[in-house]
Design an enzyme around this catalytic site. Structure first.
Site, PDB file in Angstrom:
ATOM      1  N   ARG A   1      -3.767  -0.644  -5.645  1.00 40.33           N
ATOM      2  CA  ARG A   1      -3.596  -1.099  -7.028  1.00 40.33           C
ATOM      3  C   ARG A   1      -2.435  -0.367  -7.659  1.00 40.33           C
ATOM      4  O   ARG A   1      -2.277   0.838  -7.497  1.00 40.33           O
ATOM      5  CB  ARG A   1      -4.861  -0.828  -7.846  1.00 40.33           C
ATOM      6  CG  ARG A   1      -4.750  -1.283  -9.294  1.00 40.33           C
ATOM      7  CD  ARG A   1      -5.942  -0.856 -10.118  1.00 40.33           C
ATOM      8  NE  ARG A   1      -6.090   0.581 -10.228  1.00 40.33           N
ATOM      9  CZ  ARG A   1      -5.365   1.362 -11.034  1.00 40.33           C
ATOM     10  NH1 ARG A   1      -4.418   0.849 -11.790  1.00 40.33           N
ATOM     11  NH2 ARG A   1      -5.586   2.661 -11.080  1.00 40.33           N
ATOM     12  N   ILE A   2      -1.613  -1.138  -8.386  1.00 36.97           N
ATOM     13  CA  ILE A   2      -0.584  -0.560  -9.246  1.00 36.97           C
ATOM     14  C   ILE A   2      -0.841  -1.080 -10.645  1.00 36.97           C
ATOM     15  O   ILE A   2      -1.496  -2.101 -10.833  1.00 36.97           O
ATOM     16  CB  ILE A   2       0.849  -0.902  -8.774  1.00 36.97           C
ATOM     17  CG1 ILE A   2       1.054  -2.410  -8.654  1.00 36.97           C
ATOM     18  CG2 ILE A   2       1.165  -0.182  -7.473  1.00 36.97           C
ATOM     19  CD1 ILE A   2       2.470  -2.835  -8.310  1.00 36.97           C
ATOM     20  N   SER A   3      -0.320  -0.364 -11.641  1.00 37.06           N
ATOM     21  CA  SER A   3      -0.594  -0.721 -13.027  1.00 37.06           C
ATOM     22  C   SER A   3       0.395  -1.724 -13.611  1.00 37.06           C
ATOM     23  O   SER A   3       0.036  -2.519 -14.466  1.00 37.06           O
ATOM     24  CB  SER A   3      -0.602   0.533 -13.896  1.00 37.06           C
ATOM     25  OG  SER A   3      -1.600   1.414 -13.449  1.00 37.06           O
ATOM     26  N   THR A   4       1.661  -1.684 -13.168  1.00 35.37           N
ATOM     27  CA  THR A   4       2.680  -2.556 -13.748  1.00 35.37           C
ATOM     28  C   THR A   4       3.555  -3.156 -12.661  1.00 35.37           C
ATOM     29  O   THR A   4       3.608  -2.653 -11.530  1.00 35.37           O
ATOM     30  CB  THR A   4       3.596  -1.786 -14.722  1.00 35.37           C
ATOM     31  OG1 THR A   4       4.354  -0.834 -13.978  1.00 35.37           O
ATOM     32  CG2 THR A   4       2.805  -1.083 -15.818  1.00 35.37           C
TER      33      THR A   4
ATOM     34  N   GLN B   1       6.152  -0.974 -10.792  1.00 34.45           N
ATOM     35  CA  GLN B   1       5.723  -0.088  -9.716  1.00 34.45           C
ATOM     36  C   GLN B   1       5.683  -0.866  -8.399  1.00 34.45           C
ATOM     37  O   GLN B   1       5.852  -2.072  -8.380  1.00 34.45           O
ATOM     38  CB  GLN B   1       4.340   0.485 -10.039  1.00 34.45           C
ATOM     39  CG  GLN B   1       4.335   1.359 -11.272  1.00 34.45           C
ATOM     40  CD  GLN B   1       2.933   1.766 -11.684  1.00 34.45           C
ATOM     41  OE1 GLN B   1       1.976   1.035 -11.459  1.00 34.45           O
ATOM     42  NE2 GLN B   1       2.824   2.930 -12.294  1.00 34.45           N
TER      43      GLN B   1
END
Length: 186
Positions: A8-11, A14
């Site tokens: 998982r990445i937030s944005t 990334q």
């Protein structure tokens, strides 16, 4: 007994690449990804939802880092507890723990608590820094679109009977900016 990876990445700025590399090194072929903030509960993340529906008793979910599961201890521990109750093991690569053992469970609980503590300390420091900047007279946030001279001119044009739309067009700003300026000028 399938093994699934989760990254998982937030944005969008990334990249999943570092996590994917670690998960592939672990020999995982099936890796589910998400691009969503860790503040979103695990059950509401699209990729995580797909993964949770696939996982069955005896399966394993592997993540590169603990913080990829969630942002706060309650969410992470709730997710891990739910998976454990359904016979699914969680393996966290960077700290080398697996929830299938009592030691792994204990270590995970302690680490999740420290991760949340660290986030709270960062939040506290940020608030203190903002307050110090305010006390020092620094202006925070966006710079005003209109100068004080322009604001005065806006009020004069409005008093002369010009519409908000006309004034907005003259200054190349939105009607709401003109409206707020006129309201403050009263």
């Amino acid at each position: 007994m399938a093994r699934y990876g989760y990254a998982r990445i937030s944005t969008d700025e990334q990249s999943h690449d570092p996590q994917l590399l670690e998960l592939k090194r672990e020999g995982l072929e099936e890796i589910i990804t998400d691009t969503v903030s860790g503040r979103i509960p695990a059950m509401e993340r699209p990729g995580m939802s797909v993964l949770l529906n696939r996982l069955g008793q005896g399966d394993s979910m592997v993540v590169a880092r603990l913080d990829r599961l969630g942002r706060d201890t309650v969410d992470v521990m709730g997710l891990v507890r739910s998976l454990t109750e359904n016979g699914v093991r969680v393996r966290i690569l960077n700290i080398g723990i697996e929830t299938g053992t009592p030691n792994g469970q204990l270590f995970l609980t302690i680490l999740a608590g420290f991760a949340q503590f660290e986030r709270e300390i960062i939040r506290e420091r940020t608030r203190a820094g903002l307050e110090a900047a305010r006390q020092a007279g620094k202006r925070l946030g966006r710079c005003p679109i209109l100068t004080s001279r322009q604001k005065k001119h806006v009020c004069e044009l409005r008093q002369a009977g010009r519409s908000l739309a006309e004034i907005a067009k003259i200054f190349r700003v939105s009607r709401s900016t003109i409206w707020r300026t006129v309201q403050c000028g009263r």
